[in-house]
Each structure stands twice: as structure tokens, then as C-alpha cells.
Write a protein that holds these residues in place. Structure first.
Motif, PDB file in Angstrom:
ATOM      1  N   GLY A  17       0.790  -1.222   0.000  1.00 22.72           N
ATOM      2  CA  GLY A  17       0.000   0.000   0.000  1.00 22.72           C
ATOM      3  C   GLY A  17       0.824   1.275   0.000  1.00 22.72           C
ATOM      4  O   GLY A  17       0.379   2.298   0.502  1.00 22.72           O
ATOM      5  N   ASP A  18       2.044   1.213  -0.542  1.00 20.27           N
ATOM      6  CA  ASP A  18       2.934   2.367  -0.530  1.00 20.27           C
ATOM      7  C   ASP A  18       2.367   3.555  -1.287  1.00 20.27           C
ATOM      8  O   ASP A  18       2.497   4.687  -0.866  1.00 20.27           O
ATOM      9  CB  ASP A  18       4.300   1.993  -1.125  1.00 20.27           C
ATOM     10  N   ASP A  19       1.742   3.306  -2.410  1.00 16.77           N
ATOM     11  CA  ASP A  19       1.251   4.391  -3.257  1.00 16.77           C
ATOM     12  C   ASP A  19      -0.278   4.347  -3.311  1.00 16.77           C
ATOM     13  O   ASP A  19      -0.850   3.482  -3.976  1.00 16.77           O
ATOM     14  CB  ASP A  19       1.839   4.250  -4.660  1.00 16.77           C
ATOM     15  N   PRO A  20      -0.958   5.263  -2.627  1.00 17.45           N
ATOM     16  CA  PRO A  20      -2.423   5.244  -2.622  1.00 17.45           C
ATOM     17  C   PRO A  20      -3.030   5.481  -4.004  1.00 17.45           C
ATOM     18  O   PRO A  20      -4.191   5.170  -4.239  1.00 17.45           O
ATOM     19  CB  PRO A  20      -2.802   6.363  -1.651  1.00 17.45           C
ATOM     20  N   ASN A  21      -2.243   6.022  -4.940  1.00 15.99           N
ATOM     21  CA  ASN A  21      -2.735   6.261  -6.294  1.00 15.99           C
ATOM     22  C   ASN A  21      -2.547   5.065  -7.223  1.00 15.99           C
ATOM     23  O   ASN A  21      -2.990   5.086  -8.359  1.00 15.99           O
ATOM     24  CB  ASN A  21      -2.034   7.479  -6.900  1.00 15.99           C
ATOM     25  N   ASP A  22      -1.878   4.015  -6.734  1.00  9.99           N
ATOM     26  CA  ASP A  22      -1.621   2.827  -7.540  1.00  9.99           C
ATOM     27  C   ASP A  22      -2.889   1.984  -7.625  1.00  9.99           C
ATOM     28  O   ASP A  22      -3.328   1.404  -6.636  1.00  9.99           O
ATOM     29  CB  ASP A  22      -0.471   2.011  -6.940  1.00  9.99           C
ATOM     30  N   GLU A  23      -3.478   1.942  -8.796  1.00  8.51           N
ATOM     31  CA  GLU A  23      -4.719   1.186  -9.009  1.00  8.51           C
ATOM     32  C   GLU A  23      -4.454  -0.310  -9.220  1.00  8.51           C
ATOM     33  O   GLU A  23      -5.390  -1.086  -9.368  1.00  8.51           O
ATOM     34  CB  GLU A  23      -5.490   1.761 -10.201  1.00  8.51           C
ATOM     35  N   ASN A  24      -3.179  -0.719  -9.248  1.00  9.56           N
ATOM     36  CA  ASN A  24      -2.838  -2.113  -9.500  1.00  9.56           C
ATOM     37  C   ASN A  24      -2.537  -2.910  -8.240  1.00  9.56           C
ATOM     38  O   ASN A  24      -2.039  -4.026  -8.327  1.00  9.56           O
ATOM     39  CB  ASN A  24      -1.655  -2.204 -10.467  1.00  9.56           C
ATOM     40  N   THR A  25      -2.817  -2.358  -7.049  1.00  8.56           N
ATOM     41  CA  THR A  25      -2.616  -3.149  -5.847  1.00  8.56           C
ATOM     42  C   THR A  25      -3.650  -4.272  -5.856  1.00  8.56           C
ATOM     43  O   THR A  25      -4.758  -4.119  -6.389  1.00  8.56           O
ATOM     44  CB  THR A  25      -2.786  -2.313  -4.557  1.00  8.56           C
ATOM     45  N   ALA A  26      -3.267  -5.406  -5.300  1.00 15.33           N
ATOM     46  CA  ALA A  26      -4.162  -6.566  -5.303  1.00 15.33           C
ATOM     47  C   ALA A  26      -5.516  -6.229  -4.692  1.00 15.33           C
ATOM     48  O   ALA A  26      -6.565  -6.604  -5.225  1.00 15.33           O
ATOM     49  CB  ALA A  26      -3.505  -7.727  -4.578  1.00 15.33           C
ATOM     50  N   ARG A  27      -5.519  -5.516  -3.582  1.00 16.92           N
ATOM     51  CA  ARG A  27      -6.787  -5.182  -2.910  1.00 16.92           C
ATOM     52  C   ARG A  27      -7.703  -4.383  -3.838  1.00 16.92           C
ATOM     53  O   ARG A  27      -8.893  -4.660  -3.951  1.00 16.92           O
ATOM     54  CB  ARG A  27      -6.521  -4.415  -1.625  1.00 16.92           C
ATOM     55  N   LYS A  28      -7.149  -3.389  -4.515  1.00 11.64           N
ATOM     56  CA  LYS A  28      -7.962  -2.559  -5.413  1.00 11.64           C
ATOM     57  C   LYS A  28      -8.437  -3.367  -6.625  1.00 11.64           C
ATOM     58  O   LYS A  28      -9.582  -3.226  -7.056  1.00 11.64           O
ATOM     59  CB  LYS A  28      -7.182  -1.326  -5.859  1.00 11.64           C
ATOM     60  N   VAL A  29      -7.555  -4.206  -7.155  1.00 14.03           N
ATOM     61  CA  VAL A  29      -7.928  -5.007  -8.326  1.00 14.03           C
ATOM     62  C   VAL A  29      -9.003  -6.023  -7.955  1.00 14.03           C
ATOM     63  O   VAL A  29     -10.011  -6.153  -8.653  1.00 14.03           O
ATOM     64  CB  VAL A  29      -6.689  -5.700  -8.941  1.00 14.03           C
TER      65      VAL A  29
END
Length: 164
Positions: free
Chosen positions: A67-79
């Protein structure tokens, strides 16, 4: 009445086929836990984890979300969340998730490409997510090395006044 011997055979056959599939993980759509229901032998091998440490546990218990980058839409949780919300497959061409060496216990840099396929239940809701990964570390590092080499060549050419 259902024939339980056939059901058991089908379940056993599914388990055998799934375990032999390339880099696959079956995750329940029980956000926010995302319980791991099944894992393939190839997934265990490339991620250096043991089946008993994976199946039945939450995805992020096994593979912590940085979760280092809150703008990263490719984190497993978000995906995973987006797959459940939209009901459509989501591919992530390249992401970094480092793996701990089983001998030295040091983290080594790894890059992955993955596909997240929704599996719908009879009511049409997403019941599971089939997460399939491919280790692309070699390709990513080769591309990085080629870019570095090209940059060094361009700097040398610029320093010497040679034009390309």
C-alpha cells in the motif's frame, strides 16, 4: 438425491487439475479478507510459500499489501475489489512484489504479470476470483539493462561529440 461419489470425484478431479495448473490461486470474493480457497503447485513454487500456509488464510495474511502508493490502481486489494464490483476480468501487465528467499530469508526483487478472472455463482454475483500470475522478472530486468546500456551509450556519444 445427489450421487456423492460423483460429487467427490468431481471435487477431487477439480483439485487435481487446479493444483497442476500454471500459477493459479483461487480467492473467495469475501472482501476484505479474500480467503484463499485453492492454490496451484506452480503458484507455490514461484512464490516460495507452502500450501498449508496459504489455503484457508486471507490473501493479505499471506501476501501483505504494501500500500505504498495510494494512487496505484494495481494493488491486489484494489484489483480484487474492482473485479467484484464490475464482474469483469482485470489484467495487470506488470507489478512488483518481492519474494523472500527460503534459505537466506532476504527479499529478492520480482516482477509479475497477472490476470484476475471473476467466477460467478448461480445468482450472478462474483463468488471467486481466479488470480493467475507469471513471473516476468527476467524480462523486466533485461529491458532495464537494455535501457541502461542505451543511456550509457548516448551519454558517451554526447561526451565525445559523436552523433547518432
Amino acid at each position: 438425491m445427489a450421487d456423492t461419489s460423483t460429487d467427490n470425484l468431481n471435487e477431487g478431479l477439480f483439485q487435481l487439475l487446479f493444483e497442476k495448473s500454471p500459477g493459479s490461486l483461487l480467492v473467495k470474493a469475501d472482501a476484505p479478507r479474500f480467503t484463499i480457497a485453492a492454490v496451484s503447485d506452480a503458484y507455490l513454487q514461484i512464490t516460495s510459500v507452502q500450501r498449508e500456509d496459504v489455503v484457508g488464510n486471507g490473501f493479505f495474511e499471506v501476501f501483505p499489501d504494501t500500500g505504498d502508493d495510494p494512487n496505484d490502481e494495481n494493488t491486489a486489494r484494489k484489483v480484487f475489489t474492482k473485479v467484484i464490483e464490475t464482474g469483469v476480468k482485470i489484467d495487470v501487465p506488470v507489478y512488483r512484489f518481492d519474494i523472500q528467499d527460503t534459505v537466506t530469508k532476504k527479499l529478492s526483487e520480482h516482477y509479475w504479470s497477472c490476470s484476475n478472472i471473476p467466477i460467478h455463482c448461480s445468482e450472478g454475483k462474483v463468488a471467486y476470483i481466479l488470480n493467475t500470475v507469471v513471473d516476468i522478472t527476467g524480462e523486466v530486468k533485461a529491458k532495464q539493462a537494455a535501457i541502461e546500456s542505451e543511456n550509457r551509450l548516448l551519454m558517451a556519444a554526447d561526451a565525445t561529440g559523436i552523433a547518432f
